[in-house]
Design a protein around this motif. Sequence first.
Motif, PDB file in Angstrom:
ATOM      1  N   VAL A   2      -3.755   2.783   4.451  1.00  0.00           N
ATOM      2  CA  VAL A   2      -4.335   1.450   4.542  1.00  0.00           C
ATOM      3  C   VAL A   2      -5.515   1.313   3.588  1.00  0.00           C
ATOM      4  CG1 VAL A   2      -5.412  -0.228   6.090  1.00  0.00           C
ATOM      5  CG2 VAL A   2      -3.603   1.293   6.936  1.00  0.00           C
ATOM      6  N   THR A  49      -4.761   4.555  -9.835  1.00  0.00           N
ATOM      7  CA  THR A  49      -4.759   3.129  -9.503  1.00  0.00           C
ATOM      8  C   THR A  49      -5.092   2.248 -10.695  1.00  0.00           C
ATOM      9  OG1 THR A  49      -7.072   3.223  -8.811  1.00  0.00           O
ATOM     10  CG2 THR A  49      -5.388   3.641  -7.126  1.00  0.00           C
ATOM     11  N   GLU A  60       0.847  -1.198   0.000  1.00  0.00           N
ATOM     12  CA  GLU A  60       0.000   0.000   0.000  1.00  0.00           C
ATOM     13  C   GLU A  60       0.885   1.251   0.000  1.00  0.00           C
ATOM     14  OE1 GLU A  60      -2.176  -1.022   3.385  1.00  0.00           O
ATOM     15  OE2 GLU A  60      -0.554  -0.672   4.801  1.00  0.00           O
ATOM     16  N   LEU A  77      -5.515   1.286   0.354  1.00  0.00           N
ATOM     17  CA  LEU A  77      -5.376   1.907  -0.966  1.00  0.00           C
ATOM     18  C   LEU A  77      -4.458   1.058  -1.839  1.00  0.00           C
ATOM     19  CD1 LEU A  77      -5.025   5.703  -0.169  1.00  0.00           C
ATOM     20  CD2 LEU A  77      -7.090   4.332  -0.494  1.00  0.00           C
ATOM     21  N   ALA A  78      -4.823   0.967  -3.105  1.00  0.00           N
ATOM     22  CA  ALA A  78      -4.007   0.193  -4.040  1.00  0.00           C
ATOM     23  C   ALA A  78      -2.740   0.956  -4.395  1.00  0.00           C
ATOM     24  CB  ALA A  78      -4.817  -0.105  -5.304  1.00  0.00           C
ATOM     25  N   GLN A  79      -1.721   0.208  -4.843  1.00  0.00           N
ATOM     26  CA  GLN A  79      -0.484   0.838  -5.255  1.00  0.00           C
ATOM     27  C   GLN A  79      -0.726   1.748  -6.451  1.00  0.00           C
ATOM     28  OE1 GLN A  79       2.314   1.003  -3.930  1.00  0.00           O
ATOM     29  NE2 GLN A  79       2.841  -0.834  -2.784  1.00  0.00           N
TER      30      GLN A  79
END
Length: 440
Positions: free
Chosen positions: A383, A404, A361, A385-387
């Motif tokens: 926390v 994203t 993350e 959240l996508a890369q």
Amino acid sequence: MSQGNLPPDPRRLPDVADRQEWEQQLRRSLGDQAARVPGARRDLAGAAISRARRGQRRRTLAGIAAVVVATVLATGAGIHSWPEPTGSELGAVSGLFGERGPASPTPQPETAAGLAVDEDLATDLATAVVGPGTTGELVLSAADGSVIELTGVRQVHAVARVDDGWAMVGGEPGRKRLWWVRPGQSPVSLLTGMDAVVIHGDQVAAQRGRLLSVAMLVAGELVGRVSTTGPADGRPVGLLHDAVLLQRTTDPGWDIWQPAAGDYQPTWNSELRHVYGALSDGGSALGLLPAGANPDGDIEGDADGDIDADAQCLARLELADRLRVVETRCLPRALVGDLLDGAPAAASPQGRWLITAGVGEPVLVDLAAAFDAPQSSVSIPLVGLAQPKAAPLWLTSDRALLDTGDGLLEVRPSQLATGDDDVPVGHYPLTGPVPVVATG
């Protein structure tokens, strides 16, 4: 009475002299007029011939001008490029970028409905976005709901709000262009044929070959250009306060050019792994060093007091001293993410925050705490959240967008730093190509 004995006529004697003088004056007058008549006829003929020649020249020049204009319009080349200077050029130079007429008004689309780029996105983000319209041509959708058709613009990868318009950069190296867009008018090409163009606010840096230049964008005009001979193995990638940030294209290395200090003199820093942006003190920038590169810096260890071999070392760089490292803060990878691995990362405009990819993350790094406070307050994992797929885009000093792949995520660091888990993060799903979002 004989004729010889005639008495003299008193009226003749004075009249003879007067008449002779009058006759002489008359002859001179007639002679002068006769002499002038042919000359007058020659002048009229010469004037007619001269006028005919001038008319022919005007028609010829008009034809040439028409051909030149048609060629420029067809190729988009030449007249807006920066010419090669003989040395450094300081101050505003009028006419430097070629003559250009006013932008022609274009009809304003009645509605933004049906655009491929979501017209609500610009309103929700309170900034402009650029993407394809219904016909596939690019359009700019502004925050007020208006739409500008970007006629002639084929590619855009950066947009910045400047005064009452937008500066846009697009194109591949060697063909990069700078456009100026204002509501109700067609886009105006300010620069073309560049190898690199970067914008930051109203500052513009561009490079063509070895020619490196900076200028200010004021009311749609580039003014106050300063030029120098740039590096053969480097390119401008950003602007740090009043300095142009350069990255080496062959080997690792970073450098700057400060126009106020004179011509560029190469002093590459090969230890630096990255330069993220300017810091808020106005005279320094944030960089990245491998662990151990600057042993005199401030080093923060992990729980056991040891520094990992792959620790991330943030560095404060002095701009006035050509990116000299004046302070470092080395932190465990678990705290600040995978900076050395080339993960997407970007610092906020005022240099307070850094967002980078972490383990699973993104991570928000408090740069003020990194250099001045205990390490426990340095980073905040984002926390859930996508890369991000690319470096975060900072809309303001406290608003960032993360791409994203299937949408945009809005992050507000000052709210997240409060520790409130219920602070919402804006999510904007995308069904088509990722639009280019304007900064500023």
